[in-house]
Write a protein that holds these residues in place. Structure first.
Motif: not given
Length: 297
Positions: A149-158
């Motif tokens: 929930e803390l990761i920016d939307k423009d990042m790819i999250a795995v």
């Protein structure tokens, strides 16, 4: 451009990004005096002051900031091309730099990496443990690890771990002195161990949810820390109630050293994710690490 110019520019980038000659020298594997001479030589050749030096800090001047903005994408492009050359090797090789908290590094990253690394002797992994949110692009990290929930939307999250829950915990000795809280509002009558958010500077307001009802509670107590480990240690020693993600406290809860309360007010949420810029071209080495860390139910 002369070849030696690349070394000078790389040295300038290291000092500007670290804001320290000492840290930059350690990063580059050189002495502080040699690094200082390199920067002075670059400034003399350009006829510009690139860094402002005080007894306590080092910071880029306006000219230094402009140069830094030019150098970052150029050097990132070079790094990307060099990483791509590893595709010609029989096995992936190169260095992967990851920024994460110490808890995640020990409980999530290391278990996966210790299985992976013996089969890839030319693969190097560098992990920097920090509690605050870090700009991984500015820090020249390949990836970071934080709660989803803390990761920016423009990042790819795995996703690299299971769902987590918050856990309000205290020792049996503490609850022998004070009755366990039944609702979050009861925390006003308790000694609570606060979390100082190192990035934002303030104290974390404890977040609860039940039957669609959300509460944010500002708690009080004599202690505050900037990480979950010390919060749990203080709770174990009977100094109050700590509110941490359950991976910090699950072993102590299981063996009875901590008692969990308000569990019905703490629903599950997205756990740890590895994240990296969406525009990043994955090198074979980085892709290998991502796959090794990927969470599989």
């Amino acid at each position: 451009m002369r070849r030696q110019d690349f070394g000078e520019l790389n040295a300038f980038m290291a000092v500007a990004e670290e804001n320290s000659f000492t840290r930059a020298a350690a990063k580059l594997g050189t002495s502080q005096s040699t690094l200082s001479q390199t920067i002075r030589r670059l400034e003399a050749r350009l006829g510009l002051r690139l860094l402002t030096r005080t007894t306590r800090s080092v910071a880029p001047t306006e000219a230094g900031e402009r140069l830094l903005e030019t150098l970052r994408p150029a050097f990132e492009g070079i790094d990307s091309k060099l990483a791509a050359l590893t595709q010609l090797r029989e096995k992936p090789a190169g260095t992967v730099r990851i920024n994460a908290t110490e808890q995640v590094a020990e409980s999530v990253l290391w278990p996966a990496l210790k299985r992976l690394l013996p089969d890839y002797p030319d693969l190097e992994v560098e992990i920097t443990a920090e509690s605050g949110l870090t700009d991984i692009v500015a820090g020249r990290y390949d990836a970071g690890v934080r709660l989803g929930e803390l990761i920016d939307k423009d990042m790819i999250a795995v996703r690299i771990g299971p769902q987590l829950r918050m856990a309000a915990v205290a020792s049996p000795s503490y609850f022998a002195r004070k009755p366990p809280p039944r609702t979050p509002h009861d925390l006003a009558q308790h000694d609570c161990i606060n979390l100082r958010l190192s990035t934002r500077g303030g104290l974390y307001a404890w977040e609860f949810e039940k039957d669609g009802r959300e509460l944010r509670v500002r708690v009080e107590g004599a202690l505050a820390f900037n990480g979950g480990r010390m919060m749990v240690t203080a709770a174990l020693d009977g100094f109050g109630i700590a509110y941490v993600t359950d991976d910090f406290a699950d072993h102590a809860i299981a063996d009875g050293r901590l008692i969990r309360v308000l569990e019905d007010w703490s629903p599950p949420f997205a756990g740890y994710h590895l994240y990296y810029p969406s525009r990043r071209q994955l090198s074979p080495a980085f892709a290998l690490v991502v796959d090794a860390l990927r969470y599989r139910d």
